[in-house]
Structures are given as structure tokens and as C-alpha cells.
Design an enzyme around this catalytic site. Structure first.
Site, PDB file in Angstrom:
ATOM      1  N   ASP A   1       0.730  -1.155  -0.150  1.00 44.17           N
ATOM      2  CA  ASP A   1      -0.034  -0.013  -0.079  1.00 44.17           C
ATOM      3  C   ASP A   1       0.866   1.388  -0.059  1.00 44.17           C
ATOM      4  O   ASP A   1       2.065   1.025   0.612  1.00 44.17           O
ATOM      5  CB  ASP A   1      -0.752   0.013   1.280  1.00 44.17           C
TER       6      ASP A   1
HETATM    7  N1  URA Z   1      -1.607  -5.877   3.575  1.00 38.72           N
HETATM    8  C1  URA Z   1      -1.889  -4.670   3.819  1.00 38.72           C
HETATM    9  O1  URA Z   1      -3.026  -4.253   4.341  1.00 38.72           O
HETATM   10  N2  URA Z   1      -1.336  -3.827   2.940  1.00 38.72           N
HETATM   11  C2  URA Z   1      -0.192  -4.172   2.263  1.00 38.72           C
HETATM   12  O2  URA Z   1       0.287  -3.212   1.695  1.00 38.72           O
HETATM   13  C3  URA Z   1       0.444  -5.281   2.308  1.00 38.72           C
HETATM   14  C4  URA Z   1      -0.323  -6.336   3.098  1.00 38.72           C
END
Ligand code: URA
Length: 231
Positions: A102
């Protein structure tokens, strides 16, 4: 052995179409002989010259990056800085991220042009474990260890996650190992327990650990051992 046009398109800025044209122009030599067939099989040791310039074989490329916050891991984005923007490499458009993070998450990001390798990394059936350091808004209850181990029911998908290993580090901090990479998976697993992830940092994918020498936004090539570790 590899086709001449594949060798050259992988190892230079020329497209396969341009390489065909170069062959018609008699502008390619292999071991001193003018090449006439784009499909001729050559090896990495052969001496290849294109328009008078020697072309070394460029194999598949594999990098790890320490992704900073506010950088997106999609390949192209009109508004945000992407992980590929941070790479100083030729032919970047051929690279992709193997397992996104993310925008607000940090840590280990793998980047490659090898689609088969990526499949190995991200397919849940391959059980390539991803390890995250997680900081939460609410305290983490001891009972969550067992719940995570049994898999967390994700309402929106009507499905349970694969078993995950939760190691509590302090009241608001844990290390979580998961075998999938579903959309916002870690955040949704904690949200399903009434908690909220406030910071997320990926430390490891399979056997590949984030190199602690890498500052935010820095990257390096993977070692052969790291590349081979996903098989
Ligand atoms: N899980 C999440 O919530 N975000 C990420 O970036 C990776 C795994």
C-alpha cells in the site's frame, strides 16, 4: 540457447520489429558473420554486434527496494511517485512489482521482469510467506494469536484467510506472517478483530529479507541465492 531477436530485445533498447529491420539492413553480426535469421539460436557466450556496437547479454533482472511511505507500487501513476520512478535502470517499462505494498506501507518490495518468478512469489498456492511488522491503534489481545492461526474470516470476500502466525511484540506492535497477498490483507485481518493498523512495514518475502543497509527508497539487485530461494 535463445533466439537472436529475443536476446537483442532483452539486452538493448531495440524492439523485435526494429531488430528484424536491422537484420534486413545486414546490421547484425554474430561471431563475425552477418545474421540473416531473427530466429537463429545463440547462447550468452556468442559475440553479438548491432549497428557496430557489441551487445552483452542482459538476463532477467531482480531488485529489492526499501519502499518509503507515499510511494505507490503500481507501475504507472499520473499523480504519485511510483517505485519504478525511484529506479535508475534502463528499460524500466519492462519491470513490474512482485507483490504490491500500500501507499502508506513501507519496506521490502521486489521488482523484476521475470513473470514466472513473480507468479511463484505471489501465488497463494506456492505458500511463499510474507512477514510484516505491524503497529496498531488498539492493544493487541493475546487471544488473537489463536484466531490468526485459524485464519480470519474476511466478510467482504466471504472467505477465510490461510492460517497466519502472529507474534505479539508489545501492546500495540506485532509481527505477522501470512501466505497470501490479498488486497489490504493485513489491515483487513486486524480490522476484522476491531483493531486498526496505523503503520505497516514488510520485512521478508519467503527467504528474502529486507537488507537493513538500504535506506528509504534505496534498492539493490538480488543475489543469485535470493533469486533461487523462491523455487
Ligand atoms: N497488507 C496490507 O494491508 N497492506 C499491504 O500493503 C500489504 C499487506
Amino acid at each position: 540457447m535463445i533466439r537472436l531477436d529475443k536476446y537483442l530485445s532483452q539486452s538493448s533498447d531495440y524492439s523485435r520489429k526494429e531488430i528484424k529491420k536491422a537484420i534486413r539492413q545486414k546490421a547484425i553480426e554474430v561471431n563475425g558473420e552477418t545474421a540473416t535469421d531473427p530466429g537463429m539460436k545463440i547462447s550468452e557466450q556468442d559475440d553479438v554486434v548491432l549497428y557496430g556496437i557489441g551487445v552483452d547479454f542482459q538476463g532477467k533482472r531482480y531488485f529489492m527496494m526499501n519502499k518509503p511511505e507515499d510511494v505507490v507500487s503500481v507501475t504507472r501513476d499520473g499523480r504519485n511517485t511510483t517505485a519504478l520512478d525511484l529506479l535508475e535502470e534502463p528499460n524500466k517499462e519492462r519491470l513490474h512489482v512482485a507483490g504490491r505494498l500500500d501507499k502508506d506501507a513501507t519496506g521490502l518490495l521486489l521488482i523484476t521482469d521475470d513473470g514466472v518468478w513473480t507468479h511463484q512469489v505471489i501465488s497463494p498456492r506456492k505458500h511463499c510467506t510474507k512477514v510484516y511488522h505491524v503497529w496498531t491503534a488498539e492493544s493487541i489481545d493475546e487471544s488473537m494469536v489463536e484466531k490468526f492461526a485459524q485464519g480470519i474470516w474476511l466478510e467482504s470476500e466471504n472467505k477465510r484467510t490461510l492460517p497466519a502466525e502472529l507474534q505479539i511484540l508489545s501492546s500495540h506492535e506485532a509481527r505477522l506472517s501470512i501466505q497470501e497477498g490479498r488486497y489490504h490483507q493485513v489491515k483487513r485481518m486486524f480490522a476484522a478483530q476491531g483493531n486498526r493498523v496505523v503503520a505497516l512495514h514488510r520485512e521478508q518475502i519467503g527467504e528474502i529479507r529486507l537488507d537493513l543497509e538500504l535506506a528509504d527508497g534505496e534498492y539493490r539487485s538480488l543475489t543469485q541465492k535470493e533469486i533461487d530461494s523462491v523455487w
